[in-house]
Design a protein around this motif. Sequence first.
Motif, short mmCIF file in Angstrom:
data_model
loop_
_atom_site.label_atom_id
_atom_site.label_comp_id
_atom_site.label_asym_id
_atom_site.label_seq_id
_atom_site.Cartn_x
_atom_site.Cartn_y
_atom_site.Cartn_z
N GLY A 82 26.23 39.06 39.84
CA GLY A 82 27.22 38.43 38.97
C GLY A 82 26.63 37.97 37.64
N LYS A 83 25.30 37.80 37.56
CA LYS A 83 24.66 37.40 36.31
C LYS A 83 24.87 38.45 35.22
CE LYS A 83 20.83 34.78 38.41
NZ LYS A 83 19.36 34.77 38.59
N ASP A 84 24.80 39.71 35.62
CA ASP A 84 24.89 40.81 34.64
C ASP A 84 26.19 41.60 34.75
OD1 ASP A 84 22.07 40.59 33.58
OD2 ASP A 84 21.64 40.96 35.69
N TYR A 85 26.86 41.50 35.88
CA TYR A 85 28.10 42.23 36.11
C TYR A 85 29.15 41.22 36.61
CZ TYR A 85 24.80 46.15 36.13
OH TYR A 85 23.81 47.06 35.81
N PRO A 86 29.89 40.59 35.69
CA PRO A 86 30.87 39.56 36.09
C PRO A 86 31.88 40.05 37.13
CG PRO A 86 30.58 39.60 33.71
CD PRO A 86 29.86 40.79 34.24
N GLN A 87 32.15 41.33 37.14
CA GLN A 87 33.13 41.87 38.10
C GLN A 87 32.59 41.86 39.53
OE1 GLN A 87 31.32 43.57 35.93
NE2 GLN A 87 31.25 45.79 36.32
N TYR A 88 31.29 41.64 39.68
CA TYR A 88 30.68 41.62 41.02
C TYR A 88 30.25 40.21 41.41
CZ TYR A 88 30.60 46.68 40.32
OH TYR A 88 30.97 47.98 40.08
N LYS A 89 31.15 39.27 41.26
CA LYS A 89 30.87 37.89 41.65
C LYS A 89 30.65 37.83 43.16
CE LYS A 89 32.93 33.25 41.48
NZ LYS A 89 34.15 32.48 41.21
N ASN A 90 29.72 36.98 43.58
CA ASN A 90 29.37 36.80 44.99
C ASN A 90 28.76 38.06 45.62
OD1 ASN A 90 30.36 34.25 44.73
ND2 ASN A 90 32.17 34.55 46.03
#
Length: 448
Positions: free
Chosen positions: A414-422
């Motif tokens: 999620g740090k670099d890809y907001p769409q992949y939170k958690n």
Amino acid sequence: MYPYIPNTPQDEQEMLQAIGLDSIEQLFEDISEQVHLTKPLNIPASKSELEVSRYLKSLADKNCSVSQLTCFLGAGAYDHYIPSVIDAIIQRSEFYTSYTPYQPEISQGTLQYIFEYQTLISNLTGMDLANASLYDGGTAITEAALMACAYSRKGEIIVSTGVNPEARQILKTYAHAQNLKVIEVETKDGVTDAAMLKELINDETAAVIVQNPNFFGLLEDLKGLGEIAHKGKKVSMIASVEPISLALLKKPGELDVDIVVGEGQPLGIPLQFGGPYLGFMAVKKDYMRKLPGRIVGETTDLDGKRAYVLTLSAREQHIRREKATSNICSNQGLNALAATVYMVTMGKEGLKEVANQCVQKAHYAFNELTQSGKYKPLFDKPFFMEFALTSDVSVDKINKALLEEKIIGGYDLGKDYPQYKNAALYAVTEKRTKEDINKLRRVLEGVK
């Protein structure tokens, strides 16, 4: 304890007398008294060597290394086993203190191991030739892109978002300074979107950059993406690869890749809290005269004996600045030696065994961690030794719980890809045992 500066008051007086002065203050008479420091420096009192040594050790003890913790963190730097022979060789003084081998008559040992390194990297990647190494994997990607632009005389670079985010940041920094355009092609189901790549390639495209295995640990279709890239005129296909994986996967040279780069840290180099590491680069012979950095070649001396020399030097120190291919291409000599010793020690079968263990243990871990359904796969694609899992719990909370059990958890995507939170990216190398993986599963299942 004796002070660090060895000059005694008597030594100081002798030096002052030699220059015709009576005191140290007279040395500074030409400097206005208004800027003189009239009070002691606001720093702690001097300490003895014993006290400094004790203090530095107390700071070092605050660090947590992989010798104390079980590491499931990868994302570009990996906890592989390093044979003891590597340290034994690289710490020899003739290697440990050697500098750039500008004078071949006194640098044959250094030149020979660099030549051997180049040969090994060429064999590993299946390419025609390699240079003497670069700073790290990120700058190697950037150097490859700049070389592709110089080769094609075009200014657009297409890079997959499946490439390491840090490497993409480095690329954008250098591209901005050189008025080059960086275009990102998105991933679809975790791998580079081939349809989108087709649409992005145009007459100004100089290079297409793909990572394999990519940042998510998934295997990319290098051959298919390369075919799309090569439909453009003088478009270079650049592959950033994981070196251990090449013991199992097809060599990039067999897949018509033009430039191969990568991070050499897995080849016998410790994690070292982030560096120094080692970038490698290998190319088709068409790129030989554009290749950045040093290249060592084999020749014969006046007596007809085999000898090694620096050849095709295209650095700004060697030729006119405007003709140089790069000025950020110093090779990592000692780390290149470590990689050379690692590859020679492991051999073809040893590298294959390491790669096989990584694959088997990573897939065992994947099956164990997803068994209960609490942690789900982020992607459904073939992977090498890294995989991404998602859950309803934040990665930060999970990693804190793992650290309490002396486990370094996965990378927070999620740090670099907001769409992949958690979503967390886990790496499993040959060092991990069944007990390590079962403990990871047990702790993860207990996090709420």
